[in-house]
Design an enzyme around this catalytic site. Structure first.
Site, short mmCIF file in Angstrom:
data_model
loop_
_atom_site.label_atom_id
_atom_site.label_comp_id
_atom_site.label_asym_id
_atom_site.label_seq_id
_atom_site.Cartn_x
_atom_site.Cartn_y
_atom_site.Cartn_z
N ASP A 68 0.73 -1.20 0.10
CA ASP A 68 0.06 -0.01 -0.18
C ASP A 68 1.19 1.13 -0.06
O ASP A 68 2.14 1.18 0.54
CB ASP A 68 -1.01 -0.03 1.15
CG ASP A 68 -1.91 1.21 1.12
OD1 ASP A 68 -3.18 1.06 0.43
OD2 ASP A 68 -1.62 2.28 1.66
N GLU A 90 1.00 5.66 0.33
CA GLU A 90 0.44 7.08 0.33
C GLU A 90 1.22 7.92 -0.35
O GLU A 90 2.27 7.92 -0.81
CB GLU A 90 0.63 7.44 2.00
CG GLU A 90 0.00 6.45 3.14
CD GLU A 90 -1.78 6.32 2.60
OE1 GLU A 90 -2.27 7.02 2.24
OE2 GLU A 90 -2.12 5.31 3.11
N HIS A 147 -5.58 5.02 6.33
CA HIS A 147 -4.90 5.56 5.39
C HIS A 147 -3.36 5.88 5.83
O HIS A 147 -2.48 6.95 5.28
CB HIS A 147 -5.36 7.11 5.42
CG HIS A 147 -6.88 7.09 4.77
ND1 HIS A 147 -7.15 6.65 3.48
CD2 HIS A 147 -8.14 7.45 5.32
CE1 HIS A 147 -8.46 6.66 3.29
NE2 HIS A 147 -9.12 7.19 4.38
N ASP A 156 -2.81 -0.27 6.40
CA ASP A 156 -3.86 -0.69 5.23
C ASP A 156 -3.23 -1.87 4.40
O ASP A 156 -4.02 -2.67 4.11
CB ASP A 156 -3.78 0.68 4.04
CG ASP A 156 -4.56 1.97 4.72
OD1 ASP A 156 -4.97 1.66 5.74
OD2 ASP A 156 -4.82 2.66 3.96
#
Length: 611
Positions: free
Chosen positions: A52, A54, A194, A199
């Site tokens: 994952d 960001e 988030h 995540d």
């Protein structure tokens, strides 16, 4: 001889085995060697890296940067390791992104840049299957920065949990397929917040929940899961059972339709595994998806060696001419160049050569290719190109080529018979032994055109030269093998066993693998004695087909092949066209890469071979 070899020698006879037959001695022999991989890769044995990211925005093309990478490596439900790092984007993080993720400019100020973080992640994920929730987003960012760093992207297989969820989860269970909704549905141990690692951990639980449901539907391998993407139709998935009883060694497979007609013929070193791919996401050809929809059963024919399987495939395609096979359906469609038997010979484009002792060039797979080689020969030899019959004392009028000095003009009686015969004799030698005259003539033409800045015309001569040299090399190789009455050759395969092939006049007559602890000499004697009898037709083509002969030659020229015995000579001319192939390949590569050429059209980085 085994039934497999019998069917190889007589392709019109019934096949010895089929996809619906089980329990044969041969199949039991292969079944003893089965592993977990034979039916696909079980999900419990696959290593997954769930990742994952960001980021500062929605698209790397728009300037968005990665601010955090989190990943979890799992196999069989066990966590093998975790990866987490903040990434310095070298740009201000938008306020709404900072509020959403909790990642601020101060937090990433001392973090490593993507130039350091990406290699570390790729090392962590090496050898695994990448998994992400909305994989195009995460994988797209990673690929973008790998390309930006000129770093090769590993050949990761990718699973998208969003796509899987859309095929498994109903609207009654959850209103959407967001990670937070799925985490709640599958009671994930971590709540998505988030942040990349949290995540990724939640995605692991979602992935396992999806796998559990798929297992209840009988989908237990990675290939089964991959087949759930939109590229695989329900009709394809429903026919996975057609591969269940197929053999696991080398062989040929035939997809058959409702009227038992052959739809498609293929070959593989591992028939069952190859056929299974037609029902998964790894098969992306639309024609094959259509073919699988029409198929009612798959017939398989086991072979002793991979070469035997390839040869059998060619013969079956030529015999059945399946609608969904695009190649090898018309092995008899060939063209040749040969000298005519006339007082004033010329080059003629013909469909067959009944006596290969006649000087000829070919076979060509298309008339256009043959015409290019013909044009190359006419550049070097000023023999007549007209097609009318000429007596020994012709009294016609000269043609335009004669007026241009490109023909000795026998038609008007001005040509000296001895001089013309010498030119024809030199041309015959070029066809069968030495291409030097043609190579030098075309190089001269290329040089003149380049000096006059007629580069397109120079390119035409270059292409003709390439066609001629390749065709001459192939013709000489085929002629040498076809002339040889018998060759017996062996090679130790990757599994340590010796594969033996018997070749007669270019045709594969028998094939087999020496059993463990067998007397090799006795076994080879028996194989040769049981091999198909091949009568030399004396024609230019081998007793099988030119394509089969090419396959056999490629096998013979592999490292490690040993000649066991030979009847006749297997030779190629010392100054033959094969010696020019390296130069032609270098010219083609330089042309495709845009490498500067010299005045002859040759790449400046390649030295012309000396004679």
């Amino acid at each position: 001889m085994s039934s497999t070899t019998d069917a190889l020698l007589h392709p019109g006879s019934p096949a010895p085995s089929s996809g619906n037959t089980s329990g044969t001695t041969s199949e039991r022999r292969w079944e003893q060697q089965l592993g977990l991989d034979d039916l696909g890769r079980p999900l419990s044995e696959v290593t997954f890296t769930v990742v994952d990211l960001e980021t500062t925005g929605g698209s790397p093309a728009g300037g968005s940067m990665i601010t955090e990478i989190g990943a979890v490596k799992v196999r069989g439900g066990e966590v093998l390791g975790e990866f987490q790092t903040l990434v310095n984007p070298h740009a201000a993080i938008p306020p709404f992104i900072a509020v959403l993720t909790g990642i601020t400019d101060a937090m990433v100020a001392t973090a490593p840049p993507i130039e350091s973080a990406l290699p570390a992640f790729l090392e962590f994920a090496a050898g695994s299957v990448l998994v992400a929730h909305n994989a195009p987003f995460d994988v797209g960012f990673l690929k973008h920065f790998a390309e930006q760093q000129q770093r090769p992207w590993p050949s990761f297989e990718v699973l998208d949990t969003v796509k899987l969820a859309r095929r498994v989860v109903t609207r009654d269970e959850t209103p959407n397929c967001k990670l937070s909704s799925l985490a709640t549905l599958f009671r994930a141990s971590v709540t998505p917040d988030h942040r990349a690692l949290s995540d990724a951990r939640a995605t692991v639980d979602v992935m396992h929940g999806l796998f559990a449901r798929l297992g209840g539907q009988g989908l237990q391998t990675l290939e089964d899961v991959q087949s759930l993407n939109g590229k695989v139709t329900d009709a394809q998935r429903r026919k996975r059972h057609l591969a269940e009883d197929l053999p696991t060694g080398p062989g040929v497979y035939l997809f058959r339709g409702a009227r038992d007609e052959v739809l498609y013929v293929g070959t593989s070193r591992h028939v069952r595994k190859r056929v299974r791919t037609y029902f998964t996401a790894s098969e992306t050809r639309s024609r094959m998806s259509e073919m699988v929809t029409l198929a009612e059963r798959v017939q398989a024919v086991e072979c002793s060696t991979a070469l035997e399987a390839q040869v059998r495939e060619l013969r079956l395609i030529a015999s059945h001419r399946p609608h969904y096979n695009r190649r090898s359906k018309f092995p008899d469609k060939h063209h040749f160049l040969t000298l005519t038997a006339e007082p004033w010979p010329r080059l003629s484009l013909v469909r067959s050569v009944k006596d290969r002792t006649m000087a000829h060039l070919g076979p060509f797979s298309s008339r256009r290719t043959a015409e290019r080689a013909l044009a190359a020969l006419h550049e070097a030899y000023p023999i007549r190109q007209c097609t009318q019959r000429l007596g020994r004392q012709p009294t016609g009028t000269p043609c335009a080529l004669a007026e241009m000095g490109r023909c000795l003009s026998p038609c008007d009686g001005s040509a000296d018979a001895t001089t013309y015969a010498a030119v024809v004799e030199s041309l015959a030698s070029t066809l069968v032994a030495d291409p030097t005259d043609v190579v030098e003539a075309l190089e001269q033409r290329m040089r003149v055109c380049a000096e006059d800045e007629r580069f397109e015309e120079a390119g035409t001569h270059r292409d003709r030269l390439g066609v001629f040299v390749r065709s001459a090399a192939r013709s000489q190789r085929l002629r040498a093998l076809v002339d040889c009455a018998e060759l017996v050759a062996a090679r130790r395969e990757d599994d340590g066993r010796w594969a033996v092939h018997v070749l007669r006049h270019g045709r594969l007559s028998a094939a087999g693998v020496i059993p463990p602890r067998a007397d090799a000499n006795t076994w080879v004697d028996n194989l040769v004695a049981s091999a198909e009898t091949v009568v030399d037709s004396r024609g230019a083509l081998p007793a099988s087909s030119a394509e089969e002969c090419d396959l056999v030659l490629r096998w013979l020229e592999q490292p490690g092949v040993r000649l066991v015995r030979a009847q006749g000579e297997w030779t190629c001319p010392t100054r033959g066209a094969e010696g020019r192939l390296a130069l032609i390949s270098a010219i083609d590569k330089a042309r495709d890469a845009g490498v500067p050429s010299d005045e002859r059209g040759l790449p400046r980085t390649v030295a012309r071979p000396t004679r």
